[in-house]
Motif scaffolding. Structure first.
Motif, short mmCIF file in Angstrom:
data_model
loop_
_atom_site.label_atom_id
_atom_site.label_comp_id
_atom_site.label_asym_id
_atom_site.label_seq_id
_atom_site.Cartn_x
_atom_site.Cartn_y
_atom_site.Cartn_z
N GLN A 1 0.82 -1.22 0.00
CA GLN A 1 0.00 0.00 0.00
C GLN A 1 0.85 1.27 0.00
OE1 GLN A 1 -1.06 -2.78 1.98
NE2 GLN A 1 -2.41 -3.05 0.22
N ALA A 2 2.13 1.16 0.35
CA ALA A 2 2.98 2.35 0.47
C ALA A 2 4.44 1.95 0.38
CB ALA A 2 2.71 3.03 1.82
N VAL A 3 5.30 2.95 0.19
CA VAL A 3 6.74 2.67 0.18
C VAL A 3 7.43 3.54 1.23
CG1 VAL A 3 6.81 2.01 -2.26
CG2 VAL A 3 7.22 4.41 -1.62
N LYS A 4 8.61 3.08 1.62
CA LYS A 4 9.42 3.86 2.57
C LYS A 4 10.74 4.19 1.89
CE LYS A 4 11.30 1.90 6.46
NZ LYS A 4 12.74 1.98 6.20
N LEU A 5 11.22 5.41 2.11
CA LEU A 5 12.55 5.76 1.61
C LEU A 5 13.34 6.48 2.69
CD1 LEU A 5 12.68 9.01 0.67
CD2 LEU A 5 11.38 8.11 -1.24
N GLU A 6 14.65 6.28 2.64
CA GLU A 6 15.54 6.79 3.68
C GLU A 6 16.19 8.10 3.27
OE1 GLU A 6 18.52 3.88 4.64
OE2 GLU A 6 17.04 2.32 5.05
N GLY A 7 16.43 8.94 4.26
CA GLY A 7 17.31 10.08 4.03
C GLY A 7 16.64 11.43 4.05
N GLY A 8 17.47 12.45 4.37
CA GLY A 8 17.01 13.83 4.36
C GLY A 8 17.56 14.52 3.13
N GLY A 9 17.83 15.82 3.26
CA GLY A 9 18.40 16.60 2.16
C GLY A 9 17.57 16.48 0.90
N ARG A 10 18.27 16.17 -0.19
CA ARG A 10 17.64 16.10 -1.51
C ARG A 10 16.58 14.98 -1.59
NH1 ARG A 10 19.11 13.94 -6.21
NH2 ARG A 10 20.80 12.77 -5.24
N MET A 11 16.75 13.96 -0.77
CA MET A 11 15.82 12.82 -0.81
C MET A 11 14.38 13.24 -0.46
SD MET A 11 17.59 10.46 -1.84
CE MET A 11 19.32 10.37 -2.14
N LEU A 12 14.29 14.33 0.33
CA LEU A 12 12.96 14.73 0.80
C LEU A 12 12.07 15.19 -0.35
CD1 LEU A 12 14.16 16.54 4.03
CD2 LEU A 12 12.97 14.34 3.91
N SER A 13 12.69 15.76 -1.40
CA SER A 13 11.86 16.23 -2.52
C SER A 13 11.24 15.05 -3.28
CB SER A 13 12.69 17.09 -3.47
OG SER A 13 13.73 16.31 -4.00
N ILE A 14 11.87 13.87 -3.16
CA ILE A 14 11.30 12.68 -3.84
C ILE A 14 9.98 12.29 -3.17
CG2 ILE A 14 11.75 10.27 -4.51
CD1 ILE A 14 14.78 11.01 -4.10
N ILE A 15 9.91 12.54 -1.87
CA ILE A 15 8.64 12.27 -1.16
C ILE A 15 7.53 13.10 -1.81
CG2 ILE A 15 7.41 12.51 1.05
CD1 ILE A 15 10.13 12.08 2.46
N GLY A 16 7.87 14.39 -2.10
CA GLY A 16 6.87 15.28 -2.73
C GLY A 16 6.45 14.77 -4.10
N LEU A 17 7.44 14.36 -4.91
CA LEU A 17 7.12 13.89 -6.26
C LEU A 17 6.25 12.64 -6.22
CD1 LEU A 17 10.62 14.32 -7.98
CD2 LEU A 17 8.56 15.70 -8.33
N LEU A 18 6.59 11.72 -5.33
CA LEU A 18 5.82 10.47 -5.25
C LEU A 18 4.41 10.73 -4.70
CD1 LEU A 18 8.50 7.90 -3.97
CD2 LEU A 18 7.58 8.16 -6.28
N THR A 19 4.34 11.57 -3.68
CA THR A 19 3.03 11.87 -3.09
C THR A 19 2.12 12.50 -4.14
OG1 THR A 19 4.12 12.20 -0.96
CG2 THR A 19 1.86 12.99 -1.14
N GLU A 20 2.68 13.42 -4.91
CA GLU A 20 1.90 14.07 -5.99
C GLU A 20 1.40 13.04 -6.99
OE1 GLU A 20 3.91 18.33 -6.48
OE2 GLU A 20 3.92 17.11 -8.32
N ALA A 21 2.22 11.98 -7.18
CA ALA A 21 1.85 10.93 -8.13
C ALA A 21 0.88 9.92 -7.51
CB ALA A 21 3.11 10.23 -8.64
N GLY A 22 0.50 10.14 -6.25
CA GLY A 22 -0.50 9.27 -5.63
C GLY A 22 0.09 8.13 -4.80
N VAL A 23 1.36 8.25 -4.46
CA VAL A 23 2.02 7.17 -3.70
C VAL A 23 2.17 7.58 -2.24
CG1 VAL A 23 4.16 5.82 -3.49
CG2 VAL A 23 3.35 6.54 -5.76
N PRO A 24 1.58 6.81 -1.32
CA PRO A 24 1.81 7.10 0.10
C PRO A 24 3.26 6.76 0.46
CG PRO A 24 -0.13 5.70 -0.21
CD PRO A 24 0.62 5.70 -1.50
N VAL A 25 3.95 7.74 1.05
CA VAL A 25 5.37 7.55 1.37
C VAL A 25 5.61 7.68 2.87
CG1 VAL A 25 7.74 8.36 0.95
CG2 VAL A 25 6.03 8.54 -0.87
#
Ligand code: KIV
Length: 280
Positions: free
Chosen positions: A109-133
């Motif tokens: 139902q969702a994915v987890k990803l590690e890390g701060g910095g630049r990695m945090l913007s990937i959370i935004g891209l995935l969430t916008e695409a409908g992926v719970p992160v």
């Protein structure tokens, strides 16, 4: 099945969230029967199942196999899968493809990803695409080479302030929950009080919105090493070794198999083919 909205409500109502890793159908079934709120198909599978000394070698194919097995074992439990090492942080198309496989073929139902910095913007891209992160900060095992070992994070003022900022950014980017690993309990308590999304701790004290443990640590299915932050609720390894020793002994002494474990043909056919042969 619970949802991201359920977890937010649980935080609002101060109902602690119980999460545990699982990697195969039987462990997932046990977690579901025990009433686990969330199952994590962790890339810790690399260490506790496959015997690697880090999570780095774990591939998307590995995570897919584990995810499918977990979903078959626990069809009614909200399941999150780790995005493996270097499937994010590069080409977003590659990340989307990994997420698509984990969610569509793996059934999570969702994915987890590690890390701060630049990695945090990937959370935004995935969430916008409908992926719970689910975000993961503090000790991030995929970066063990950079961090220089499995060490407690956020002990200095600067590190603690950075983790607070990154946690807030993870929430801003749309993460539905945050895993905080191996940080001082005071810092974890502070971050949990600042965020509206649930903070799930591992080695982060008792004042987070939930806890996560690695299945093998919790049930004692390890080669002896259990991290300081993990509580061992059983000693399955000992139980298994005892069972296997008994089996070896029974095979050597021709005690196993017993009458109730064998198959028979009708006596007339057996007599005509094999004379008066006895099973023991
Ligand atoms: O892979 C894993 O098991 C994890 C937990 C330690 C949170 O990421």
């Amino acid at each position: 099945m619970k949802s991201t909205a359920t977890f937010r409500k649980m935080k609002e109502e101060q109902e602690p969230i119980a999460m545990m890793t699982a990697y195969d159908a039987p462990s997932a079934k046990a977690a579901e029967r025990a009433g686990m709120d969330i199952i994590l198909v962790g890339d810790s599978a690399g260490m506790v199942v496959h015997g690697y000394d880090s999570t780095i070698p774990v591939t998307l194919e590995d995570m897919l196999l584990h995810s499918k097995a977990v979903r078959r074992g626990a069809p009614d439990t909200f399941t999150v899968a780790d995005l493996p090492f270097l499937t994010y942080g590069g080409e977003i198309g590659e990340t989307l493809s990994a997420v698509r496989q984990l969610m569509q073929a793996g059934g999570v139902q969702a994915v987890k990803l590690e890390g701060g910095g630049r990695m945090l913007s990937i959370i935004g891209l995935l969430t916008e695409a409908g992926v719970p992160v689910m975000a993961h900060l503090g000790l991030t095992p995929q970066s063990v080479g950079v961090i220089g070992g499995y060490k407690v994070q956020g002990k200095t003022k600067e590190e603690a302030e950075r983790l607070v900022r990154e946690s807030q950014e993870a929430e801003k980017q749309g993460a539905f929950a945050l895993v905080l690993e191996c940080v001082p309990w005071q810092l974890a308590a502070h971050i949990s009080s600042l965020l509206t999304i649930p903070v799930i701790g591992i080695g982060a004290g008792g004042k987070t919105d939930g806890q996560v443990l690695v299945f093998h640590d919790a049930v004692g299915y390890t080669d002896g090493f259990v991290p300081k932050f993990a509580k061992q609720y059983a000693n399955i390894q000992e139980t298994i070794v005892h069972a296997l020793e008994t089996y070896v002994g029974e095979v050597k002494e021709s005690v196993f198999p017993e009458e109730r474990h064998i198959f028979k043909m009708d006596e007339e056919t057996a007599d005509s083919l094999y004379g008066g042969m006895k099973p023991e």
